[in-house]
Write a protein that holds these residues in place. Sequence first.
Motif, mmCIF file in Angstrom:
data_model
loop_
_atom_site.group_PDB
_atom_site.id
_atom_site.type_symbol
_atom_site.label_atom_id
_atom_site.label_comp_id
_atom_site.label_asym_id
_atom_site.label_seq_id
_atom_site.Cartn_x
_atom_site.Cartn_y
_atom_site.Cartn_z
ATOM 1 N N SER A 118 2.386 11.244 -55.713
ATOM 2 C CA SER A 118 2.519 10.207 -56.746
ATOM 3 C C SER A 118 3.735 9.313 -56.530
ATOM 4 C CB SER A 118 2.585 10.856 -58.135
ATOM 5 O OG SER A 118 3.713 11.695 -58.245
ATOM 6 N N ARG A 119 4.630 9.707 -55.650
ATOM 7 C CA ARG A 119 5.745 8.821 -55.305
ATOM 8 C C ARG A 119 5.277 7.629 -54.479
ATOM 9 N NH1 ARG A 119 9.998 13.440 -53.161
ATOM 10 N NH2 ARG A 119 10.470 14.388 -55.189
ATOM 11 N N ARG A 120 4.113 7.768 -53.844
ATOM 12 C CA ARG A 120 3.633 6.723 -52.941
ATOM 13 C C ARG A 120 2.318 6.105 -53.410
ATOM 14 N NH1 ARG A 120 5.600 11.130 -50.307
ATOM 15 N NH2 ARG A 120 7.146 10.822 -48.641
ATOM 16 N N LEU A 121 1.453 6.934 -54.011
ATOM 17 C CA LEU A 121 0.113 6.480 -54.361
ATOM 18 C C LEU A 121 -0.066 6.410 -55.870
ATOM 19 C CD1 LEU A 121 -1.804 8.775 -51.844
ATOM 20 C CD2 LEU A 121 -1.369 6.320 -51.565
ATOM 21 N N LYS A 286 -6.057 2.246 -41.019
ATOM 22 C CA LYS A 286 -5.356 2.358 -39.749
ATOM 23 C C LYS A 286 -4.144 3.263 -39.927
ATOM 24 C CE LYS A 286 -6.687 -2.180 -37.913
ATOM 25 N NZ LYS A 286 -6.184 -3.479 -37.369
ATOM 26 N N LEU A 287 -3.920 4.123 -38.931
ATOM 27 C CA LEU A 287 -2.801 5.044 -38.967
ATOM 28 C C LEU A 287 -1.974 4.897 -37.698
ATOM 29 C CD1 LEU A 287 -4.604 8.322 -40.134
ATOM 30 C CD2 LEU A 287 -3.371 6.702 -41.568
ATOM 31 N N PRO A 288 -0.673 5.180 -37.776
ATOM 32 C CA PRO A 288 0.146 5.205 -36.562
ATOM 33 C C PRO A 288 -0.364 6.281 -35.610
ATOM 34 C CG PRO A 288 1.521 5.179 -38.535
ATOM 35 C CD PRO A 288 0.121 5.412 -38.995
ATOM 36 N N LEU A 314 -3.554 20.804 -47.887
ATOM 37 C CA LEU A 314 -2.212 20.604 -48.426
ATOM 38 C C LEU A 314 -1.337 19.700 -47.559
ATOM 39 C CD1 LEU A 314 -1.475 24.263 -49.586
ATOM 40 C CD2 LEU A 314 -2.198 22.336 -51.003
ATOM 41 N N VAL A 315 -1.590 19.668 -46.263
ATOM 42 C CA VAL A 315 -0.724 18.918 -45.359
ATOM 43 C C VAL A 315 -1.267 17.519 -45.067
ATOM 44 C CG1 VAL A 315 0.273 18.878 -43.032
ATOM 45 C CG2 VAL A 315 0.211 21.015 -44.334
ATOM 46 N N ALA A 316 -2.576 17.403 -44.884
ATOM 47 C CA ALA A 316 -3.155 16.090 -44.547
ATOM 48 C C ALA A 316 -2.813 15.007 -45.571
ATOM 49 C CB ALA A 316 -4.667 16.223 -44.376
ATOM 50 N N PRO A 317 -2.890 15.272 -46.887
ATOM 51 C CA PRO A 317 -2.520 14.215 -47.843
ATOM 52 C C PRO A 317 -1.085 13.724 -47.658
ATOM 53 C CG PRO A 317 -3.698 15.972 -48.971
ATOM 54 C CD PRO A 317 -3.406 16.468 -47.582
ATOM 55 N N LEU A 318 -0.162 14.628 -47.310
ATOM 56 C CA LEU A 318 1.235 14.221 -47.109
ATOM 57 C C LEU A 318 1.365 13.349 -45.867
ATOM 58 C CD1 LEU A 318 2.903 17.681 -47.866
ATOM 59 C CD2 LEU A 318 2.781 15.702 -49.383
ATOM 60 N N VAL A 319 0.586 13.662 -44.839
ATOM 61 C CA VAL A 319 0.600 12.871 -43.608
ATOM 62 C C VAL A 319 0.031 11.476 -43.849
ATOM 63 C CG1 VAL A 319 -0.394 12.708 -41.277
ATOM 64 C CG2 VAL A 319 0.486 14.903 -42.124
ATOM 65 N N LEU A 320 -0.984 11.374 -44.703
ATOM 66 C CA LEU A 320 -1.693 10.111 -44.922
ATOM 67 C C LEU A 320 -1.074 9.237 -46.001
ATOM 68 C CD1 LEU A 320 -5.367 11.475 -44.863
ATOM 69 C CD2 LEU A 320 -4.245 10.138 -43.078
ATOM 70 N N ALA A 321 -0.292 9.815 -46.900
ATOM 71 C CA ALA A 321 0.129 9.107 -48.121
ATOM 72 C C ALA A 321 0.795 7.763 -47.849
ATOM 73 C CB ALA A 321 1.047 10.010 -48.945
ATOM 74 N N PRO A 323 1.048 5.761 -44.969
ATOM 75 C CA PRO A 323 0.201 4.738 -44.341
ATOM 76 C C PRO A 323 -0.884 4.216 -45.281
ATOM 77 C CG PRO A 323 0.542 6.577 -42.843
ATOM 78 C CD PRO A 323 1.090 7.009 -44.158
ATOM 79 N N LEU A 324 -1.472 5.074 -46.091
ATOM 80 C CA LEU A 324 -2.492 4.616 -47.042
ATOM 81 C C LEU A 324 -1.874 3.734 -48.118
ATOM 82 C CD1 LEU A 324 -4.804 7.720 -47.628
ATOM 83 C CD2 LEU A 324 -5.304 5.641 -46.336
ATOM 84 N N ALA A 325 -0.684 4.094 -48.556
ATOM 85 C CA ALA A 325 -0.027 3.301 -49.602
ATOM 86 C C ALA A 325 0.193 1.865 -49.145
ATOM 87 C CB ALA A 325 1.299 3.947 -49.990
#
Length: 499
Positions: A118-121, A286-288, A314-321, A323-325
């Motif tokens: 929620s800090r990003r999305l 798009k992701l780095p 649990l980890v994938a959302p943190l990795v994506l947050a 770049p998706l934001a």
Amino acid sequence: MTLSVTDAADNARVLRAPLSLWIGAGVYALLIVFGNGLLNDPDTLWQITIGQWILDHRAVPETDIYSFTMQGQPWISTQWLAQVMYAKAFAIAGWSGPVVLAAAAIATTFALLTQQLSRRLGDTATLVFVTVGLSLTVPHLLARPHVLAMPLMVLWVGGLIEAADRRAAPSFLLLPLIALWANLHGGFVFGLFLVGPIALDTLLNAEATSRKALAARWAAFGFAALIASCLTPYGWEALLASRKILSLGSALPLISEWRPADFGSFGTFELTLLAGMGLALYRGVKLPPMRIALLLGLVHMSLSQARAAEILALVAPLVLAEPLARQIGRRNMFASSDEPIRGPLLSGLMAVLAVATVGYTLVHRYEPNVRGTPVAAVTELKKLNVSRVFNDYDFGGYLIASGVPTFIDGRTELFGEQFFVEHNDASGLSEPDNLFRLLDKYKIEATLMRTQSAATKLLDHIDGWQKIYSDGIATIHLRKPGTMHTREPAVDDPAIRNR
């Protein structure tokens, strides 16, 4: 009038809480109500037994004391602290203790995940990630050590990713997390492994002029994390123990939670993968490069081992947050997730949950699922006063809890790949000779196998083995040389028949 409107708005804001608080409270309440589901694994029994041994002896195990096949062989428990916590909780509150402990850890995990996202999305995207994550982890939400380590995994990975998003090195304040994780569960090795790719992601996206200094800080952090992970009663041996588990080779697919994902029927995991691919194609996400590599690595782990689905969740959302934001928009600056957690609100909610928990546990009895546990059979087995019992793998946890030495149990790293595979071949009769060889080699006095297993059916017809107990779950055969099940077959001789 203006003052009253302002006061009303302030009061309304006070009643609002971060989304993470409501998620955590909701998950906790659900798990308490359906708490028996957390006790659906027989491994919980031996985890508590070992934890109680540690408390009684004020030491951690270094050799095997629970089996007769490996007794005295080197064995360490990398989950010792979690086992102690479960044993203490059980001693205080019976089965309610492990249920409440596991529920609190799981609820904290999803509250922390919500807070990080929620800090990003926005709230909607955060809720989608959390809902999918909860759905993927449900099959593995059990009162076992790994759930006590899940909050640490979210905090650790979240800290690494946040540093990468800032193009900076992680804070050394994260180091106590990996040290605690190393004492709770062997999965800390995964946390150490992530330092490398996340550091590379940081360097690839940093200014060229700052990469050298940044690489040095990440290297220092990685080395410090490695040292911190050795702050256990076993020192660096905890790392070696994890390597033993990962080197079990052909034995791992024989254990249900280590098997590859099964797409024979449509399930949550397949739905998640398809929805994720569909969304990426529709929105052109798009992701780095290193985030792509991390995501693909997590998906590969989940496809290779069913138990890794929770790591993906649990980890994938943190990795994506982050770049998706940048592509779908950041959080609403006025969303409830932006509100700080106020002390009175948090204290009040925790007090309500505590009172509700006590009230519910007083009227609701938690107990392990014994439908597949040989409770009655073990009672009969103890009457025989035998010490060398060939048991089904799934019965090992209950035998440890019952004080019966095991032939094999869930500590697969102790028994090794060859022993485990030979036992599986013997009990399933894929290698029938293995059964008789193991029975003779280990001087087996009795067998305790599933009633429907191939080995049980065969022993029903083998001379020297007498069935002395059987129910819908387990059957006991006792070695008894005088027992006969066969006789010489009649000879179909036409000359004799025609006399």
